[in-house]
Design an enzyme around this catalytic site. Structure first.
Site, PDB file in Angstrom:
ATOM      1  N   LYS A  13      18.155  -1.631 -36.996  1.00  0.00           N
ATOM      2  CA  LYS A  13      18.182  -2.243 -35.662  1.00  0.00           C
ATOM      3  C   LYS A  13      18.219  -3.774 -35.775  1.00  0.00           C
ATOM      4  O   LYS A  13      18.995  -4.428 -35.095  1.00  0.00           O
ATOM      5  CB  LYS A  13      16.948  -1.830 -34.844  1.00  0.00           C
ATOM      6  CG  LYS A  13      16.764  -0.335 -34.685  1.00  0.00           C
ATOM      7  CD  LYS A  13      15.606   0.004 -33.754  1.00  0.00           C
ATOM      8  CE  LYS A  13      14.235  -0.390 -34.282  1.00  0.00           C
ATOM      9  NZ  LYS A  13      13.779   0.381 -35.449  1.00  0.00           N
ATOM     10  N   ARG A  88       8.810   1.668 -27.404  1.00  0.00           N
ATOM     11  CA  ARG A  88       8.438   2.549 -28.513  1.00  0.00           C
ATOM     12  C   ARG A  88       7.638   3.754 -28.043  1.00  0.00           C
ATOM     13  O   ARG A  88       7.250   4.584 -28.860  1.00  0.00           O
ATOM     14  CB  ARG A  88       7.586   1.754 -29.499  1.00  0.00           C
ATOM     15  CG  ARG A  88       8.260   1.563 -30.853  1.00  0.00           C
ATOM     16  CD  ARG A  88       7.306   0.776 -31.710  1.00  0.00           C
ATOM     17  NE  ARG A  88       7.641   0.772 -33.093  1.00  0.00           N
ATOM     18  CZ  ARG A  88       8.329  -0.196 -33.696  1.00  0.00           C
ATOM     19  NH1 ARG A  88       8.819  -1.194 -33.028  1.00  0.00           N
ATOM     20  NH2 ARG A  88       8.517  -0.137 -35.003  1.00  0.00           N
ATOM     21  N   ARG A 127      14.191  -2.805 -49.007  1.00  0.00           N
ATOM     22  CA  ARG A 127      13.820  -3.977 -48.205  1.00  0.00           C
ATOM     23  C   ARG A 127      12.544  -4.619 -48.758  1.00  0.00           C
ATOM     24  O   ARG A 127      12.450  -5.841 -48.828  1.00  0.00           O
ATOM     25  CB  ARG A 127      13.608  -3.549 -46.739  1.00  0.00           C
ATOM     26  CG  ARG A 127      13.250  -4.700 -45.825  1.00  0.00           C
ATOM     27  CD  ARG A 127      13.463  -4.326 -44.380  1.00  0.00           C
ATOM     28  NE  ARG A 127      12.326  -3.609 -43.820  1.00  0.00           N
ATOM     29  CZ  ARG A 127      12.309  -3.088 -42.585  1.00  0.00           C
ATOM     30  NH1 ARG A 127      13.367  -3.172 -41.807  1.00  0.00           N
ATOM     31  NH2 ARG A 127      11.239  -2.465 -42.137  1.00  0.00           N
ATOM     32  N   ARG A 138       6.499  -7.969 -46.517  1.00  0.00           N
ATOM     33  CA  ARG A 138       5.904  -7.433 -45.293  1.00  0.00           C
ATOM     34  C   ARG A 138       4.825  -6.467 -45.711  1.00  0.00           C
ATOM     35  O   ARG A 138       5.086  -5.509 -46.412  1.00  0.00           O
ATOM     36  CB  ARG A 138       6.978  -6.673 -44.498  1.00  0.00           C
ATOM     37  CG  ARG A 138       7.769  -7.532 -43.574  1.00  0.00           C
ATOM     38  CD  ARG A 138       8.805  -6.723 -42.853  1.00  0.00           C
ATOM     39  NE  ARG A 138       8.234  -5.657 -42.033  1.00  0.00           N
ATOM     40  CZ  ARG A 138       8.897  -5.065 -41.038  1.00  0.00           C
ATOM     41  NH1 ARG A 138      10.125  -5.450 -40.756  1.00  0.00           N
ATOM     42  NH2 ARG A 138       8.347  -4.102 -40.344  1.00  0.00           N
ATOM     43  N   ARG A 149       4.350   5.364 -40.293  1.00  0.00           N
ATOM     44  CA  ARG A 149       5.225   4.831 -39.235  1.00  0.00           C
ATOM     45  C   ARG A 149       6.265   5.862 -38.813  1.00  0.00           C
ATOM     46  O   ARG A 149       6.618   5.950 -37.644  1.00  0.00           O
ATOM     47  CB  ARG A 149       5.902   3.540 -39.706  1.00  0.00           C
ATOM     48  CG  ARG A 149       4.906   2.387 -39.860  1.00  0.00           C
ATOM     49  CD  ARG A 149       5.513   1.219 -40.588  1.00  0.00           C
ATOM     50  NE  ARG A 149       6.473   0.512 -39.790  1.00  0.00           N
ATOM     51  CZ  ARG A 149       7.477  -0.204 -40.285  1.00  0.00           C
ATOM     52  NH1 ARG A 149       7.670  -0.284 -41.581  1.00  0.00           N
ATOM     53  NH2 ARG A 149       8.293  -0.842 -39.480  1.00  0.00           N
TER      54      ARG A 149
HETATM   55  P1  AMP Z   1       9.083  -3.377 -36.376  1.00  0.00           P
HETATM   56  O1  AMP Z   1       9.371  -4.692 -37.016  1.00  0.00           O
HETATM   57  O2  AMP Z   1       9.842  -3.179 -35.080  1.00  0.00           O
HETATM   58  O3  AMP Z   1       9.263  -2.216 -37.300  1.00  0.00           O
HETATM   59  O4  AMP Z   1       7.545  -3.386 -35.938  1.00  0.00           O
HETATM   60  C1  AMP Z   1       6.511  -3.527 -36.892  1.00  0.00           C
HETATM   61  C2  AMP Z   1       5.199  -3.025 -36.309  1.00  0.00           C
HETATM   62  O5  AMP Z   1       4.848  -3.779 -35.148  1.00  0.00           O
HETATM   63  C3  AMP Z   1       5.197  -1.587 -35.829  1.00  0.00           C
HETATM   64  O6  AMP Z   1       4.971  -0.672 -36.897  1.00  0.00           O
HETATM   65  C4  AMP Z   1       4.047  -1.595 -34.828  1.00  0.00           C
HETATM   66  O7  AMP Z   1       2.793  -1.600 -35.475  1.00  0.00           O
HETATM   67  C5  AMP Z   1       4.217  -2.967 -34.177  1.00  0.00           C
HETATM   68  N1  AMP Z   1       5.111  -2.894 -32.996  1.00  0.00           N
HETATM   69  C6  AMP Z   1       6.361  -3.455 -32.874  1.00  0.00           C
HETATM   70  N2  AMP Z   1       6.892  -3.197 -31.669  1.00  0.00           N
HETATM   71  C7  AMP Z   1       5.980  -2.446 -31.002  1.00  0.00           C
HETATM   72  C8  AMP Z   1       5.946  -1.853 -29.703  1.00  0.00           C
HETATM   73  N3  AMP Z   1       6.978  -1.957 -28.857  1.00  0.00           N
HETATM   74  N4  AMP Z   1       4.838  -1.146 -29.367  1.00  0.00           N
HETATM   75  C9  AMP Z   1       3.791  -1.027 -30.193  1.00  0.00           C
HETATM   76  N5  AMP Z   1       3.755  -1.552 -31.429  1.00  0.00           N
HETATM   77  C10 AMP Z   1       4.834  -2.264 -31.842  1.00  0.00           C
END
Ligand code: AMP
Length: 195
Positions: A13, A88, A127, A138, A149
């Protein structure tokens, strides 16, 4: 044009959102990036986010909805937004609909990057290695957190798909294809909307 990119962690994404920024002048709204910036700033939200992200869980819906509502008007008027990592949960998707209706902003397409779980495990491992080499590891890119996740994705995020399908807004594309090919598929969906 305003779109949502959906898909499991590691589906690509962020990569696709960056390409859309370059090619179409759209604005990527990545809630993960916003939370990582909050962690780096050491704010209260950042401290909460660090614990939640490292555990592979989700931040509370109300916090995320507030963060997005602060950014969405500017992004929409700047060239259109690409939501990456939001919504999400079904509650977030419903709140997004309400928010957009209140603001009079259209959501043109919801695009799901379909990728199978084993490919994601491999991608996240790559990654994590690349990020470590660049000195920007990360802390949530570990095999154990990824498993968590992915489970959270299937339990809490995948139910968004029928929600958007019933609205007639969902477009599924093959996220296993090359980066260029995925970009072409996204472009085709968007071009059809522009007709
Ligand atoms: P991402 O970079 O989108 O994979 O997000 C990394 C982490 O941030 C996720 O595993 C969640 O812990 C948190 N996170 C990101 N976006 C959301 C969201 N819309 N709702 C809840 N937690 C989020």
């Amino acid at each position: 044009m305003n779109i949502v990119l959906l898909g499991p962690p590691g589906a690509g994404k962020g990569t696709q959102a960056k390409l859309l920024e370059e090619r179409r002048g759209m604005v990527q709204l990545s809630t993960g990036d916003m939370l990582r910036a909050a962690v780096a700033s050491g704010s209260d939200i950042g401290r909460e986010a660090k614990a939640v992200m490292d555990a592979g869980r989700l931040m509370p819906d109300d916090v995320m909805i507030r963060i997005i509502s602060e950014r969405i008007d500017d992004a929409s008027s700047a060239g259109g937004f690409i939501l990456d990592g939001f919504p999400r949960t079904v509650a977030q998707a419903e709140a997004l609909d309400r928010l957009l209706a209140e603001k009079g902003i259209a959501l043109d397409a919801v695009i799901q990057l379909a990728v199978d779980d084993q490919a994601l495990v491999d991608r996240i491992a790559t990654r994590a290695k690349e990020a470590a080499a660049a000195g920007e590891r990360r802390t949530d890119d570990t095999a154990e957190t990824l498993r968590k996740r992915l489970a959270v994705y299937h339990e809490q995020t995948a139910p968004i798909l029928p929600f958007y399908r019933e609205q007639g807004r969902l477009h599924m594309i093959d996220g296993m294809a090359s980066i260029d090919d995925v970009a072409r598929q996204i472009e085709a969906v968007m071009a059809a909307k522009e007709d």
